[in-house]
Scaffold this motif. Structure first.
Motif, PDB file in Angstrom:
ATOM      1  N   ILE A  66       0.827  -1.213   0.000  1.00 16.83           N
ATOM      2  CA  ILE A  66       0.000   0.000   0.000  1.00 16.83           C
ATOM      3  C   ILE A  66       0.859   1.260   0.000  1.00 16.83           C
ATOM      4  N   ASP A  67       2.055   1.188   0.555  1.00 16.25           N
ATOM      5  CA  ASP A  67       2.961   2.337   0.453  1.00 16.25           C
ATOM      6  C   ASP A  67       3.197   2.699  -1.011  1.00 16.25           C
TER       7      ASP A  67
ATOM      8  N   HIS B 176     -14.206   5.953   0.579  1.00 19.15           N
ATOM      9  CA  HIS B 176     -14.568   4.544   0.723  1.00 19.15           C
ATOM     10  C   HIS B 176     -14.214   3.766  -0.547  1.00 19.15           C
ATOM     11  N   THR B 177     -14.483   4.372  -1.692  1.00 17.64           N
ATOM     12  CA  THR B 177     -14.245   3.689  -2.971  1.00 17.64           C
ATOM     13  C   THR B 177     -12.768   3.369  -3.168  1.00 17.64           C
ATOM     14  N   VAL B 178     -11.894   4.355  -2.951  1.00 19.55           N
ATOM     15  CA  VAL B 178     -10.476   4.097  -3.207  1.00 19.55           C
ATOM     16  C   VAL B 178      -9.852   3.239  -2.114  1.00 19.55           C
ATOM     17  N   VAL B 179     -10.409   3.271  -0.908  1.00 18.01           N
ATOM     18  CA  VAL B 179      -9.912   2.392   0.152  1.00 18.01           C
ATOM     19  C   VAL B 179     -10.140   0.929  -0.226  1.00 18.01           C
ATOM     20  N   VAL B 180     -11.339   0.601  -0.690  1.00 20.45           N
ATOM     21  CA  VAL B 180     -11.614  -0.785  -1.097  1.00 20.45           C
ATOM     22  C   VAL B 180     -10.862  -1.128  -2.379  1.00 20.45           C
ATOM     23  N   LEU B 181     -10.760  -0.166  -3.294  1.00 16.33           N
ATOM     24  CA  LEU B 181      -9.982  -0.398  -4.506  1.00 16.33           C
ATOM     25  C   LEU B 181      -8.520  -0.684  -4.161  1.00 16.33           C
ATOM     26  N   GLY B 182      -7.945   0.104  -3.270  1.00 18.66           N
ATOM     27  CA  GLY B 182      -6.560  -0.116  -2.855  1.00 18.66           C
ATOM     28  C   GLY B 182      -6.370  -1.460  -2.182  1.00 18.66           C
ATOM     29  N   ALA B 183      -7.337  -1.847  -1.341  1.00 19.47           N
ATOM     30  CA  ALA B 183      -7.257  -3.163  -0.690  1.00 19.47           C
ATOM     31  C   ALA B 183      -7.278  -4.269  -1.736  1.00 19.47           C
ATOM     32  N   ALA B 184      -8.127  -4.122  -2.757  1.00 19.96           N
ATOM     33  CA  ALA B 184      -8.200  -5.131  -3.817  1.00 19.96           C
ATOM     34  C   ALA B 184      -6.871  -5.255  -4.548  1.00 19.96           C
ATOM     35  N   LEU B 185      -6.258  -4.123  -4.872  1.00 17.33           N
ATOM     36  CA  LEU B 185      -4.996  -4.159  -5.613  1.00 17.33           C
ATOM     37  C   LEU B 185      -3.873  -4.756  -4.773  1.00 17.33           C
ATOM     38  N   ALA B 186      -3.855  -4.427  -3.483  1.00 16.54           N
ATOM     39  CA  ALA B 186      -2.831  -4.996  -2.603  1.00 16.54           C
ATOM     40  C   ALA B 186      -3.034  -6.500  -2.440  1.00 16.54           C
TER      41      ALA B 186
ATOM     42  N   LEU C 177     -11.008  -6.536  12.897  1.00 12.69           N
ATOM     43  CA  LEU C 177     -10.676  -5.166  12.517  1.00 12.69           C
ATOM     44  C   LEU C 177      -9.752  -4.525  13.541  1.00 12.69           C
ATOM     45  N   ALA C 178     -10.016  -4.754  14.825  1.00 10.84           N
ATOM     46  CA  ALA C 178      -9.171  -4.183  15.865  1.00 10.84           C
ATOM     47  C   ALA C 178      -7.734  -4.689  15.742  1.00 10.84           C
ATOM     48  N   ASP C 179      -7.580  -6.001  15.510  1.00 11.95           N
ATOM     49  CA  ASP C 179      -6.238  -6.547  15.298  1.00 11.95           C
ATOM     50  C   ASP C 179      -5.562  -5.893  14.099  1.00 11.95           C
ATOM     51  N   ALA C 180      -6.318  -5.741  13.012  1.00  7.89           N
ATOM     52  CA  ALA C 180      -5.754  -5.138  11.811  1.00  7.89           C
ATOM     53  C   ALA C 180      -5.322  -3.704  12.045  1.00  7.89           C
ATOM     54  N   VAL C 181      -6.115  -2.952  12.791  1.00 10.52           N
ATOM     55  CA  VAL C 181      -5.766  -1.559  13.090  1.00 10.52           C
ATOM     56  C   VAL C 181      -4.503  -1.503  13.936  1.00 10.52           C
ATOM     57  N   ARG C 182      -4.428  -2.326  14.959  1.00  6.38           N
ATOM     58  CA  ARG C 182      -3.254  -2.295  15.846  1.00  6.38           C
ATOM     59  C   ARG C 182      -1.991  -2.728  15.103  1.00  6.38           C
ATOM     60  N   MET C 183      -2.127  -3.732  14.229  1.00  5.44           N
ATOM     61  CA  MET C 183      -0.972  -4.184  13.464  1.00  5.44           C
ATOM     62  C   MET C 183      -0.433  -3.110  12.542  1.00  5.44           C
ATOM     63  N   THR C 184      -1.336  -2.332  11.944  1.00  2.00           N
ATOM     64  CA  THR C 184      -0.921  -1.385  10.909  1.00  2.00           C
ATOM     65  C   THR C 184      -0.746   0.033  11.424  1.00  2.00           C
TER      66      THR C 184
ATOM     67  N   VAL D  61      -4.653   4.538   5.869  1.00  2.00           N
ATOM     68  CA  VAL D  61      -5.089   3.877   7.108  1.00  2.00           C
ATOM     69  C   VAL D  61      -6.199   2.872   6.806  1.00  2.00           C
ATOM     70  N   GLY D  62      -7.212   3.319   6.077  1.00  2.00           N
ATOM     71  CA  GLY D  62      -8.337   2.450   5.784  1.00  2.00           C
ATOM     72  C   GLY D  62      -7.962   1.285   4.894  1.00  2.00           C
ATOM     73  N   THR D  63      -7.108   1.541   3.912  1.00  2.00           N
ATOM     74  CA  THR D  63      -6.703   0.479   2.988  1.00  2.00           C
ATOM     75  C   THR D  63      -5.910  -0.592   3.715  1.00  2.00           C
ATOM     76  N   ARG D  64      -4.958  -0.176   4.554  1.00  2.00           N
ATOM     77  CA  ARG D  64      -4.177  -1.157   5.314  1.00  2.00           C
ATOM     78  C   ARG D  64      -5.079  -1.982   6.230  1.00  2.00           C
ATOM     79  N   MET D  65      -6.011  -1.312   6.893  1.00  2.00           N
ATOM     80  CA  MET D  65      -6.900  -2.015   7.811  1.00  2.00           C
ATOM     81  C   MET D  65      -7.736  -3.064   7.079  1.00  2.00           C
TER      82      MET D  65
END
Length: 423
Positions: free
Chosen positions: A30-31, A128-138, A333-340, A398-402
């Protein structure tokens, strides 16, 4: 309301056991993606589209996914769906974004402000759109992890969240979520600092209905209201007396609020109009009260206008139930937030009176919605659905990593082994 299905914890995956680090893998991808995600967000922000007209938005998402060799399927009107990971997976995780903007003029003054008169992304759906798009690409770049776990992620780009009934019904009717086991979503929260994410198990939004009232009468001269029907006065009584009466007919613990958004009647100072209209939303925190309210609002409106010799046509359109977050999904989600983002980034949040048609997706599957902090620390606090909304774009990363990390955690394990979050 049918409660979301809870899942029984059993075992940890290699990722959760620490053999692999989903946060480092996701963050590295995601970076690289973030500058492009910001560019896409600004493009979407400058070209907003309202409910069921999101053709340009859908095309942008489709083009980006196809460039990454991700196949897509169209939804019935606008929007699309794509799968990443194993074919015929034993576990399918959903990530949902909403595409539509609001019929609100932008007044942010941003260099990439809306170019469409009277329309803007005043609710953050461009984010919201680019966060989910970024998650898909990652996740596409990390697809080997999903394939190894016999899992897949389905990204859903849904149209028309801002109208009643919303676009969630289209994709549910099309069977898009029939085989999804768990689904996640984000919503921008300009009251939370960027870098933090608000989470809570249980209900986090309210039920929301549309109330549309049209009054009709003979009309006449304002000098002789006694010889006609004073429709404008009656409309004013609907505006003020119906919410007051509702507060005496419902249990106060239901947290009900009837608030009008549009009022129209007449166009001359000396003419009593023959028609008038008021439209608003009825919101309540209590799902049981929402299920049983029935014709109460219609009854109250007819009672209020009866003395004024006007006719009321009332449309009470059921909108959405509350979003009810599943504890296991919130824990993921909480685990994902703390990890990232670090151990303090997952913060508790309270139930709001906002409505969200993501709630329909949680009727038959587990899942959770997170509140993504978008406020610059020390900066202004903006309100959603207002034309001056500004979002700290660091929230995109933040949202994409989570979401990408939560999808991996969910896909590669039966459960976290906990019954709820530890916020």
């Amino acid at each position: 309301m049918t409660s979301p299905r809870s899942e029984t914890p059993s075992e940890l995956s290699p990722i959760q056991a620490g053999v692999l680090s989903p946060s480092s893998l996701v963050s590295a991808e995601i970076d690289q993606l973030t500058p492009q995600l910001i560019d896409w967000r600004r493009d979407l922000h400058a070209h907003p589209e309202t409910a069921f007209t999101e053709t340009r938005t859908t095309d942008l998402v489709r083009t980006a996914l196809h460039a990454a060799d991700i196949d897509t399927r169209n939804l019935p009107r606008t929007g699309l769906v794509a799968d990443i990971g194993a074919d015929n997976p034993t576990h399918l995780v959903g990530l949902r974004a909403d595409l539509d903007a609001l019929p609100v003029p932008e007044r942010s003054g941003l260099p990439y402000a809306s170019t469409v008169p009277g329309v803007c992304h005043a609710c953050g759906h461009d984010v919201h759109t680019v966060v989910v798009l970024g998650a898909a690409l990652a996740l596409k770049r990390l697809q080997h992890l999903l394939v190894a776990a016999d899992a897949a992620v389905r990204v859903v780009f849904q149209p028309a969240e801002e109208v009643v009934p919303g676009g969630a019904h289209d994709l549910l009717d099309a069977g898009v979520l029939d085989d999804v086991h768990r689904i996640f979503a984000v919503h921008c929260d300009p009251s939370v600092d960027v870098g933090s994410v608000g989470l809570a198990a249980g209900p986090i939004t309210a039920a929301c209905d549309l109330i549309d009232v049209t009054l009709t009468g003979p009309g006449g001269h304002t000098s002789r209201p006694h010889l006609t029907a004073d429709l404008t006065f009656a409309l004013g009584k609907v505006l003020t007396d119906v919410p007051a009466a509702l507060g005496r007919r419902l249990d106060p613990r239901a947290g009900a609020a009837l608030v009008w958004g549009t009022v129209s009647a007449g166009n001359a100072a000396n003419v009593i109009p023959a028609t008038g209209r008021v439209v608003g939303t009825l919101r309540m925190l209590d799902a049981d009260a929402w299920n049983t309210i029935g014709g109460l609002v219609t009854e109250l409106i007819h009672g209020v206008v009866a003395p004024y010799n006007v006719h009321a046509d009332v449309q009470h359109v059921r909108g959405v139930p509350p979003v009810v977050n599943d504890p296991v999904a919130v824990a993921l989600l909480a685990d994902a937030v703390r990890m990232t983002q670090g151990p303090a980034a997952a913060v508790s949040t309270r139930q709001s009176l906002g409505g969200e048609d993501f709630s329909w997706m949680l009727r038959d599957r587990t899942g959770a919605m997170a509140r993504l902090g978008t406020r610059t620390p020390g900066g202004a606090t903006y309100e959603l659905h207002q034309g001056d909304l500004q979002i700290d774009e660091r929230a995109i990363g933040v949202g994409t990593r989570m979401l990408a990390t939560a999808a991996l955690l969910s896909s590669t394990a039966v459960s976290t082994g906990r019954s709820g979050p530890s916020l």
